[in-house]
Motif scaffolding. Structure first.
Motif, PDB file in Angstrom:
ATOM      1  N   PHE A   1       0.757  -1.221   0.092  1.00  0.00           N
ATOM      2  CA  PHE A   1       0.162  -0.059  -0.098  1.00  0.00           C
ATOM      3  C   PHE A   1       0.817   1.279  -0.085  1.00  0.00           C
ATOM      4  CE2 PHE A   1       1.213  -0.623   4.316  1.00  0.00           C
ATOM      5  CZ  PHE A   1       1.026   0.613   4.854  1.00  0.00           C
ATOM      6  N   ASN A   2       2.165   1.202   0.421  1.00  0.00           N
ATOM      7  CA  ASN A   2       3.054   2.196   0.327  1.00  0.00           C
ATOM      8  C   ASN A   2       3.821   2.433  -1.091  1.00  0.00           C
ATOM      9  OD1 ASN A   2       2.560   3.729   2.764  1.00  0.00           O
ATOM     10  ND2 ASN A   2       3.773   1.906   3.713  1.00  0.00           N
ATOM     11  N   ASN A   3       3.201   1.619  -2.053  1.00  0.00           N
ATOM     12  CA  ASN A   3       3.933   1.609  -3.333  1.00  0.00           C
ATOM     13  C   ASN A   3       5.467   0.954  -3.202  1.00  0.00           C
ATOM     14  OD1 ASN A   3       1.779   2.001  -4.925  1.00  0.00           O
ATOM     15  ND2 ASN A   3       2.326   4.099  -4.845  1.00  0.00           N
ATOM     16  N   ARG A   4       5.665   0.105  -2.418  1.00  0.00           N
ATOM     17  CA  ARG A   4       6.944  -0.632  -2.332  1.00  0.00           C
ATOM     18  C   ARG A   4       6.893  -1.975  -3.072  1.00  0.00           C
ATOM     19  NH1 ARG A   4       7.660  -0.316   4.087  1.00  0.00           N
ATOM     20  NH2 ARG A   4       6.102  -1.232   3.706  1.00  0.00           N
ATOM     21  N   ILE A   5       7.895  -2.412  -3.709  1.00  0.00           N
ATOM     22  CA  ILE A   5       7.928  -3.516  -4.128  1.00  0.00           C
ATOM     23  C   ILE A   5       8.008  -4.855  -3.207  1.00  0.00           C
ATOM     24  CG2 ILE A   5       9.353  -5.132  -5.854  1.00  0.00           C
ATOM     25  CD1 ILE A   5       8.026  -2.626  -7.181  1.00  0.00           C
ATOM     26  N   VAL A   6       6.964  -5.581  -3.317  1.00  0.00           N
ATOM     27  CA  VAL A   6       7.198  -6.869  -2.557  1.00  0.00           C
ATOM     28  C   VAL A   6       7.675  -7.953  -3.071  1.00  0.00           C
ATOM     29  CG1 VAL A   6       5.457  -8.210  -1.150  1.00  0.00           C
ATOM     30  CG2 VAL A   6       5.072  -5.621  -1.204  1.00  0.00           C
ATOM     31  N   ASP A   7       7.114  -8.386  -4.477  1.00  0.00           N
ATOM     32  CA  ASP A   7       7.574  -9.531  -4.933  1.00  0.00           C
ATOM     33  C   ASP A   7       7.384  -9.257  -6.654  1.00  0.00           C
ATOM     34  OD1 ASP A   7       8.775 -11.892  -5.523  1.00  0.00           O
ATOM     35  OD2 ASP A   7       6.983 -13.025  -4.639  1.00  0.00           O
ATOM     36  N   TRP A   8       8.069 -10.266  -7.436  1.00  0.00           N
ATOM     37  CA  TRP A   8       8.119 -10.180  -8.801  1.00  0.00           C
ATOM     38  C   TRP A   8       8.351 -11.816  -9.390  1.00  0.00           C
ATOM     39  CZ3 TRP A   8      11.464  -7.475  -6.001  1.00  0.00           C
ATOM     40  CH2 TRP A   8      12.925  -8.052  -6.196  1.00  0.00           C
ATOM     41  N   ASN A   9       7.771 -12.016 -10.421  1.00  0.00           N
ATOM     42  CA  ASN A   9       8.389 -13.420 -11.014  1.00  0.00           C
ATOM     43  C   ASN A   9       9.475 -13.202 -11.831  1.00  0.00           C
ATOM     44  OD1 ASN A   9       7.229 -11.987 -13.153  1.00  0.00           O
ATOM     45  ND2 ASN A   9       5.705 -13.608 -13.612  1.00  0.00           N
ATOM     46  N   MET A  10       9.885 -14.425 -12.500  1.00  0.00           N
ATOM     47  CA  MET A  10      10.857 -14.495 -13.389  1.00  0.00           C
ATOM     48  C   MET A  10      10.885 -13.827 -14.577  1.00  0.00           C
ATOM     49  SD  MET A  10      13.027 -16.224 -11.945  1.00  0.00           S
ATOM     50  CE  MET A  10      14.316 -16.606 -13.238  1.00  0.00           C
ATOM     51  N   ALA A  11       9.777 -13.632 -15.214  1.00  0.00           N
ATOM     52  CA  ALA A  11       9.408 -12.729 -16.462  1.00  0.00           C
ATOM     53  C   ALA A  11       9.818 -11.445 -16.141  1.00  0.00           C
ATOM     54  CB  ALA A  11       7.906 -13.131 -17.091  1.00  0.00           C
ATOM     55  N   ALA A  12       9.353 -10.736 -15.041  1.00  0.00           N
ATOM     56  CA  ALA A  12       9.489  -9.377 -14.652  1.00  0.00           C
ATOM     57  C   ALA A  12      10.896  -9.171 -14.316  1.00  0.00           C
ATOM     58  CB  ALA A  12       8.699  -8.870 -13.365  1.00  0.00           C
ATOM     59  N   GLU A  13      11.806 -10.022 -13.874  1.00  0.00           N
ATOM     60  CA  GLU A  13      13.083 -10.200 -13.358  1.00  0.00           C
ATOM     61  C   GLU A  13      13.904 -10.015 -14.844  1.00  0.00           C
ATOM     62  OE1 GLU A  13      16.097 -13.278 -11.226  1.00  0.00           O
ATOM     63  OE2 GLU A  13      14.332 -12.370 -10.052  1.00  0.00           O
ATOM     64  N   HIS A  14      13.410 -10.519 -15.943  1.00  0.00           N
ATOM     65  CA  HIS A  14      14.118 -10.270 -17.108  1.00  0.00           C
ATOM     66  C   HIS A  14      13.765  -9.147 -17.890  1.00  0.00           C
ATOM     67  CE1 HIS A  14      15.746 -14.466 -16.678  1.00  0.00           C
ATOM     68  NE2 HIS A  14      14.721 -14.898 -16.914  1.00  0.00           N
ATOM     69  N   LEU A  15      12.521  -8.555 -17.738  1.00  0.00           N
ATOM     70  CA  LEU A  15      12.116  -7.506 -18.512  1.00  0.00           C
ATOM     71  C   LEU A  15      12.603  -6.272 -17.909  1.00  0.00           C
ATOM     72  CD1 LEU A  15      10.222  -6.334 -20.221  1.00  0.00           C
ATOM     73  CD2 LEU A  15       8.443  -6.304 -18.740  1.00  0.00           C
ATOM     74  N   PHE A  16      12.852  -6.171 -16.400  1.00  0.00           N
ATOM     75  CA  PHE A  16      13.341  -5.095 -16.076  1.00  0.00           C
ATOM     76  C   PHE A  16      14.887  -5.083 -15.524  1.00  0.00           C
ATOM     77  CE2 PHE A  16       8.838  -4.854 -15.361  1.00  0.00           C
ATOM     78  CZ  PHE A  16       8.571  -3.702 -16.064  1.00  0.00           C
ATOM     79  N   CYS A  17      15.294  -6.475 -15.846  1.00  0.00           N
ATOM     80  CA  CYS A  17      16.715  -6.546 -15.438  1.00  0.00           C
ATOM     81  C   CYS A  17      17.084  -6.391 -14.030  1.00  0.00           C
ATOM     82  CB  CYS A  17      17.786  -5.397 -16.226  1.00  0.00           C
ATOM     83  SG  CYS A  17      17.493  -5.406 -18.162  1.00  0.00           S
ATOM     84  N   VAL A  18      16.274  -6.960 -13.206  1.00  0.00           N
ATOM     85  CA  VAL A  18      16.514  -7.082 -11.883  1.00  0.00           C
ATOM     86  C   VAL A  18      17.383  -8.425 -11.527  1.00  0.00           C
ATOM     87  CG1 VAL A  18      15.441  -7.350  -9.591  1.00  0.00           C
ATOM     88  CG2 VAL A  18      14.264  -5.983 -11.375  1.00  0.00           C
ATOM     89  N   ALA A  19      18.499  -8.076 -10.871  1.00  0.00           N
ATOM     90  CA  ALA A  19      19.676  -9.140 -10.572  1.00  0.00           C
ATOM     91  C   ALA A  19      19.222  -9.970  -9.360  1.00  0.00           C
ATOM     92  CB  ALA A  19      20.923  -8.573 -10.530  1.00  0.00           C
ATOM     93  N   SER A  20      18.919  -9.283  -8.377  1.00  0.00           N
ATOM     94  CA  SER A  20      18.480 -10.088  -7.082  1.00  0.00           C
ATOM     95  C   SER A  20      17.367  -9.407  -6.343  1.00  0.00           C
ATOM     96  CB  SER A  20      19.775  -9.939  -6.141  1.00  0.00           C
ATOM     97  OG  SER A  20      19.735  -8.419  -5.910  1.00  0.00           O
ATOM     98  N   LYS A  21      17.106 -10.200  -5.219  1.00  0.00           N
ATOM     99  CA  LYS A  21      15.744  -9.924  -4.423  1.00  0.00           C
ATOM    100  C   LYS A  21      16.067  -8.719  -3.415  1.00  0.00           C
ATOM    101  CE  LYS A  21      12.832 -12.780  -6.064  1.00  0.00           C
ATOM    102  NZ  LYS A  21      11.575 -12.528  -6.679  1.00  0.00           N
ATOM    103  N   ASN A  22      17.140  -8.117  -3.432  1.00  0.00           N
ATOM    104  CA  ASN A  22      17.313  -7.071  -2.675  1.00  0.00           C
ATOM    105  C   ASN A  22      16.719  -5.617  -2.780  1.00  0.00           C
ATOM    106  OD1 ASN A  22      19.681  -8.479  -1.563  1.00  0.00           O
ATOM    107  ND2 ASN A  22      21.127  -7.624  -3.098  1.00  0.00           N
TER     108      ASN A  22
END
Length: 548
Positions: free
Chosen positions: A209-230
């Motif tokens: 509800f504070n617009n903080r990232i809680v979780d995402w799937n593998m497809a989102a990880e590839h799309l936005f080039c997120v390397a880790s869960k940090n």
């Protein structure tokens, strides 16, 4: 930890380890309280309460307990005094608790328990029966431990020297795990949904509800080039740093709309973004799910369809202009030539037979071309929807006789007799222009494929709600192969009449369409030797009258 260290201190009287056991006991108390609060929050569906401020409040007691235990050897912050007594023949510890230790272990825990108790009671009133039992078990575990602790302080001690509060904390753990196992607090549905989301081709990002990232799937990880869960619990602006368009859209997203969709373009690819707000039972926003679906192929197909439609419109316009040219520039001169040839042929019969035969051939050829042109124009009007259907009641015999007047001269030239056997009371509900076209084509074909001095019969039979009209000739007939091709668009039918006349089957296609528009059916049969029979039906009444 709570019960274990207390049990060791109770069974084995050791002066050197007593204060260590007591310190570990209090640390266990703080961790147990923290765990119970987190478990209760998890399963009262109030996970959104775990904000930064609430985390600070949750860590106050563990930190204070740690401070009390560390400072105890110097300032005796945990216990003022500890000594041994003989109770019922057994040596037991007696300790006087410091005010600070009492406040930390009881006072702060009390406020935590009251808050969680409020959430549990609220969950009991708004939940279904299974969840209600689950909340009751957790609430009972809180009540057990606090009632036991209160009775212990008031002096009610069933076992001398044993603080039953520590034992009841173990009972509390057993009740909570029973609620987890028996009432399936770890529901299978969220776990399965989580697995499915991870396997989706669409990118999925979950925000709180504070617009903080809680979780995402593998497809989102590839799309936005997120390397880790940090990136977890960071602002969406960090997660979507490579996509400023999404950040701008989320900044101006309306909280009143539960579902929002838009198109996002990246690297010449198009993504359909769906933002779904998640709300609790009180319609309060507790988070949002973003789904990114690759729509590049769909948009390319849409562009291709637009181009094809544009080309079809141009082609249709060209076709319409072409048919207009045929209608106005070709039909008129042919009609004039036809009329002049007829006049010339009549004059030539009076003078020279040879020239009369030549002009007669010209008349026949012009008639054939003109008939084909008429059929083509009628067919094109029907396909373009420009042929209006205007039915009325008509006498069937009048329609047939009006049509046969066009063929008196052609029939006479081949010595063919035209017979009509239609009752005078035969009334039909049809568009007379269309039915005249049908009869004209069928009689023209019958004349074309009839032998000289033959006969053509047009009759009508009453078949209930319709009149069945037949055009019967005694000509060359049709093979089964030709019969199978009749009335089918795209089939090529080449035939030659008894006088060298040519046929292509276009007229029969037009007849089939006109009969169908008028609510009838058209079919043909032939033995291939002694002529052909074409049959079509016409309704006696309009369909509404037949139904009534």
């Amino acid at each position: 930890m709570w019960t274990g260290f207390y049990g060791l201190d109770f069974v084995y009287i050791n002066s050197d380890l007593h204060r260590t056991f007591v310190a570990l006991l209090y640390i266990g108390v703080s961790l147990a309280n923290l765990g119970m609060v987190l478990v209760s929050l998890e399963f009262t569906q109030n996970k959104h309460l775990l904000t930064k401020k609430f985390w600070v409040l949750l860590t106050i007691q563990p930190l204070l307990t740690l401070a009390v235990c560390v400072l105890d050897p110097i300032f005796r912050t945990l216990t003022l005094d500890t000594y041994l007594v003989n109770i019922n023949g057994r040596i037991q510890w007696i300790q006087v608790t410091n005010t600070g230790g009492f406040v930390v272990s009881y006072f702060l825990s009390f406020f935590w328990s009251v808050f969680v108790g409020y959430l549990l009671i609220k969950g009991i009133f708004v939940s279904k029966s299974t969840e209600r039992r689950r909340y009751l078990l957790i609430l009972m575990s809180y009540l057990f431990i606090w009632i036991t602790a209160t009775l212990h302080k008031l002096g009610f001690r069933p076992l001398p020297g044993l603080n039953v509060t520590a034992v009841m904390s173990t009972m509390q753990v057993i009740l909570i795990f029973f609620a987890i196992g028996y009432y399936r607090m770890f529901d299978l549905v969220p776990l399965v949904r989580g697995e499915i989301v991870d396997e989706l081709d669409e990118a999925v990002v979950i925000l709180d509800f504070n617009n903080r990232i809680v979780d995402w799937n593998m497809a989102a990880e590839h799309l936005f080039c997120v390397a880790s869960k940090n990136s977890t619990l960071l602002s969406y602006k960090y997660f979507f740093a490579s996509a400023p368009g999404i950040i701008s859209k989320l900044d101006h997203l309306s909280d009143k709309r539960t579902l929002t969709k838009w198109i996002w373009e990246k690297d010449e690819k198009y993504w359909e973004v769906t933002a779904k707000q998640i709300r609790d039972a009180n319609r309060k926003k507790i988070g949002m799910v973003l789904v990114f679906r690759d729509s590049t192929e769909q948009r390319n197909l849409e562009k291709q369809m637009l181009n094809v439609n544009r080309e079809l419109l141009v082609a249709n316009g060209t076709k319409d202009r072409f048919l207009s040219i045929i209608s106005h520039d070709l039909r008129g001169p042919l009609a004039g030539i036809k009329m002049l040839l007829k006049v010339l042929n009549e004059d030539m019969k009076k003078k020279e037979d040879a020239l009369a035969g030549m002009t007669q051939s010209l008349v026949d050829a012009t008639e054939s071309v003109f008939s084909l042109l008429e059929n083509l124009l009628e067919w094109s009007k029907l396909q373009r929807g420009q042929e209006e259907f205007r039915p009325h009641y008509y006498r069937l015999d009048n329609i047939v006789r009006e049509c046969l007047e066009l063929f008196v001269l052609s029939a006479a030239n081949k010595g063919i007799t035209l017979e009509v056997d239609i009752p005078s009371h035969a009334m039909v509900f049809c568009d007379d222009r269309m039915i005249i076209t049908v009869i004209r084509n069928l009689v023209s074909n019958a004349l074309k494929f009839s032998h000289n001095n033959g006969k053509i019969l047009i009759n009508a039979l009453d078949v209930g709600g319709d009149w069945q009209v037949s055009v019967i000739d005694s000509g060359v007939g049709m093979s089964k192969a030709i019969l199978d091709k009749l009335f089918k668009v795209g089939e090529v039918i080449k035939s030659t009449g008894t006088g060298g006349e040519t046929g292509n089957g276009i007229g029969l296609l037009l007849c089939n369409e006109f009969v169908s528009v008028n609510g009838g059916i058209l079919f043909a049969d032939s033995d291939g030797v002694s002529g052909s029979r074409f049959v079509f039906t016409i309704p006696k009444k309009m369909k509404e009258e037949i139904i009534s």
